[in-house]
Write a protein that holds these residues in place. Structure first.
Motif, mmCIF file in Angstrom:
data_model
loop_
_atom_site.group_PDB
_atom_site.id
_atom_site.type_symbol
_atom_site.label_atom_id
_atom_site.label_comp_id
_atom_site.label_asym_id
_atom_site.label_seq_id
_atom_site.Cartn_x
_atom_site.Cartn_y
_atom_site.Cartn_z
ATOM 1 N N UNK A 93 0.453 -1.207 0.126
ATOM 2 C CA UNK A 93 0.601 0.075 -0.209
ATOM 3 C C UNK A 93 1.048 1.049 -0.611
ATOM 4 N N UNK A 94 0.283 1.561 -0.917
ATOM 5 C CA UNK A 94 1.426 3.292 -0.995
ATOM 6 C C UNK A 94 -0.306 4.497 -0.619
ATOM 7 N N UNK A 95 0.505 6.263 -0.667
ATOM 8 C CA UNK A 95 -0.173 6.988 -0.551
ATOM 9 C C UNK A 95 0.722 7.874 -1.855
ATOM 10 N N UNK A 96 -0.537 9.126 -2.025
ATOM 11 C CA UNK A 96 0.657 9.875 -3.110
ATOM 12 C C UNK A 96 -0.837 10.620 -3.237
ATOM 13 N N UNK A 97 0.003 11.778 -3.861
ATOM 14 C CA UNK A 97 -0.731 12.930 -3.658
ATOM 15 C C UNK A 97 -1.099 13.482 -5.193
ATOM 16 N N UNK A 98 -2.728 14.230 -5.429
ATOM 17 C CA UNK A 98 -2.515 14.672 -6.571
ATOM 18 C C UNK A 98 -3.289 16.647 -6.229
ATOM 19 N N UNK A 99 -2.647 16.674 -7.943
ATOM 20 C CA UNK A 99 -2.872 18.625 -8.149
ATOM 21 C C UNK A 99 -4.854 18.815 -8.400
ATOM 22 N N UNK A 100 -5.467 17.523 -8.966
ATOM 23 C CA UNK A 100 -6.848 17.864 -9.052
ATOM 24 C C UNK A 100 -7.587 18.088 -7.852
ATOM 25 N N UNK A 101 -8.354 18.481 -7.535
ATOM 26 C CA UNK A 101 -9.375 19.726 -7.123
ATOM 27 C C UNK A 101 -10.949 18.442 -6.848
ATOM 28 N N UNK A 102 -10.745 16.991 -7.269
ATOM 29 C CA UNK A 102 -11.360 16.201 -6.911
ATOM 30 C C UNK A 102 -10.401 15.134 -6.809
ATOM 31 N N UNK A 103 -11.301 13.831 -6.401
ATOM 32 C CA UNK A 103 -10.793 12.748 -6.623
ATOM 33 C C UNK A 103 -11.049 11.414 -7.831
ATOM 34 N N UNK A 104 -9.975 11.671 -8.237
ATOM 35 C CA UNK A 104 -9.723 9.974 -9.409
ATOM 36 C C UNK A 104 -8.712 8.976 -9.408
ATOM 37 N N UNK A 105 -9.941 8.424 -8.918
ATOM 38 C CA UNK A 105 -8.886 7.161 -8.455
ATOM 39 C C UNK A 105 -8.253 6.940 -9.151
ATOM 40 N N UNK A 106 -7.067 7.228 -10.405
ATOM 41 C CA UNK A 106 -6.336 6.608 -11.303
ATOM 42 C C UNK A 106 -5.254 7.230 -10.799
ATOM 43 N N UNK A 107 -4.142 5.677 -11.665
ATOM 44 C CA UNK A 107 -2.658 5.800 -10.704
ATOM 45 C C UNK A 107 -1.671 7.098 -11.911
ATOM 46 N N UNK A 108 -2.947 7.513 -12.662
ATOM 47 C CA UNK A 108 -1.726 8.072 -13.481
ATOM 48 C C UNK A 108 -2.384 10.319 -12.935
ATOM 49 N N UNK A 109 -3.532 10.338 -12.100
ATOM 50 C CA UNK A 109 -4.148 10.789 -11.485
ATOM 51 C C UNK A 109 -3.021 11.934 -10.635
ATOM 52 N N UNK A 110 -2.158 10.789 -10.244
ATOM 53 C CA UNK A 110 -1.066 11.405 -9.005
ATOM 54 C C UNK A 110 -0.049 11.070 -9.482
ATOM 55 N N UNK A 111 0.933 12.072 -8.739
ATOM 56 C CA UNK A 111 1.996 11.684 -8.949
ATOM 57 C C UNK A 111 3.231 10.681 -8.319
ATOM 58 N N UNK A 112 3.855 10.615 -8.264
ATOM 59 C CA UNK A 112 4.722 9.094 -8.234
ATOM 60 C C UNK A 112 4.421 9.372 -6.346
ATOM 61 N N UNK A 113 4.218 8.423 -5.458
ATOM 62 C CA UNK A 113 3.897 8.091 -4.107
ATOM 63 C C UNK A 113 5.299 7.846 -3.116
ATOM 64 N N UNK A 114 4.388 7.067 -2.136
ATOM 65 C CA UNK A 114 5.837 6.711 -1.159
ATOM 66 C C UNK A 114 6.218 5.645 -1.288
ATOM 67 N N UNK A 115 6.797 4.991 -0.895
ATOM 68 C CA UNK A 115 7.722 3.707 -1.032
ATOM 69 C C UNK A 115 7.051 2.559 -1.092
ATOM 70 N N UNK A 116 5.925 2.972 0.859
ATOM 71 C CA UNK A 116 4.946 1.604 0.028
ATOM 72 C C UNK A 116 5.314 0.769 1.742
ATOM 73 N N UNK A 117 4.344 -0.185 2.073
ATOM 74 C CA UNK A 117 3.986 -0.672 3.267
ATOM 75 C C UNK A 117 3.337 -2.106 2.919
ATOM 76 N N UNK A 118 3.916 -3.146 3.739
ATOM 77 C CA UNK A 118 2.900 -4.016 3.488
ATOM 78 C C UNK A 118 2.487 -4.244 3.889
ATOM 79 N N UNK A 119 1.090 -4.999 3.159
ATOM 80 C CA UNK A 119 -0.158 -5.349 4.225
ATOM 81 C C UNK A 119 -0.142 -7.585 4.102
ATOM 82 N N UNK A 120 0.048 -7.546 4.669
ATOM 83 C CA UNK A 120 0.119 -9.872 4.561
ATOM 84 C C UNK A 120 -1.326 -9.701 5.162
ATOM 85 N N UNK A 121 -2.746 -10.628 5.301
ATOM 86 C CA UNK A 121 -4.144 -11.141 5.678
ATOM 87 C C UNK A 121 -3.723 -12.658 5.420
#
Length: 122
Positions: A93-121
Motif C-alpha cells: 500500500x502506498x499514498x500519493x498526492x494529486x493536484x486535482x481538486x476532485x477525486x479520480x482513483x487512477x494512478x495517472x491522476x497522482x504523482x509518484x507515491x510513497x515507498x509503500x508498506x506491506x499488508x499481509x492478511x
C-alpha cells in the motif's frame, strides 16, 4: 513536490484491522487531493480511496464499507483504516498526492507515491 512517508503495515489474520498513516514533508500537503493505492504481486496498481482537501472521499467498491480514508490537515497526515481484512487485501500500500481538486482513483491522476508498506492478511 511533497514527499510522503507511510507506516502502519504488517501481518494480520483475516477479519482483523490495520490503520495506515502517511506523513507529508511540508505544509504543501494541504493543497493536494490525497489517495491510497495498492499493488499485489503480479498485478497493477489499484486505487483504494482518495480524499480532497475538504474531506470528501471516494472509495473503491472492492473495499467500500470496510476501509475508511481520512486526513488531518493540521498534522499533514493521511490515514487509511482497514477493517474486516481478507487475504485479497494483501498488497503493498502506498499514498500519493494529486493536484486535482476532485477525486479520480487512477494512478495517472497522482504523482509518484510513497515507498509503500506491506499488508499481509492470512
Amino acid at each position: 513536490h511533497v514527499q510522503l512517508v507511510e507506516s502502519g503495515g504488517g501481518s494480520v489474520q483475516a477479519g482483523g484491522s490495520l490503520t495506515l498513516s502517511c506523513g507529508a514533508s511540508d505544509n504543501s500537503y494541504n493543497r493536494y487531493t490525497m489517495g491510497w493505492f495498492r499493488q499485489a504481486p503480479g498485478k497493477g496498481s489499484e486505487g483504494v480511496a482518495c480524499i480532497i482537501r475538504s474531506g470528501e472521499t471516494t472509495v473503491a467498491e472492492s473495499v467500500k464499507d470496510r476501509f475508511t480514508i481520512s486526513r488531518d490537515n493540521g498534522q499533514g497526515t493521511l490515514f487509511l483504516r482497514m477493517n474486516q481484512l481478507v487475504p485479497e487485501d494483501s498488497a503493498t500500500y502506498y499514498c500519493a498526492a494529486s493536484a486535482l481538486k476532485y477525486c479520480l482513483l487512477a494512478t495517472n491522476a497522482f504523482g509518484s507515491g510513497s515507498q509503500g508498506t506491506q499488508v499481509t492478511v492470512s
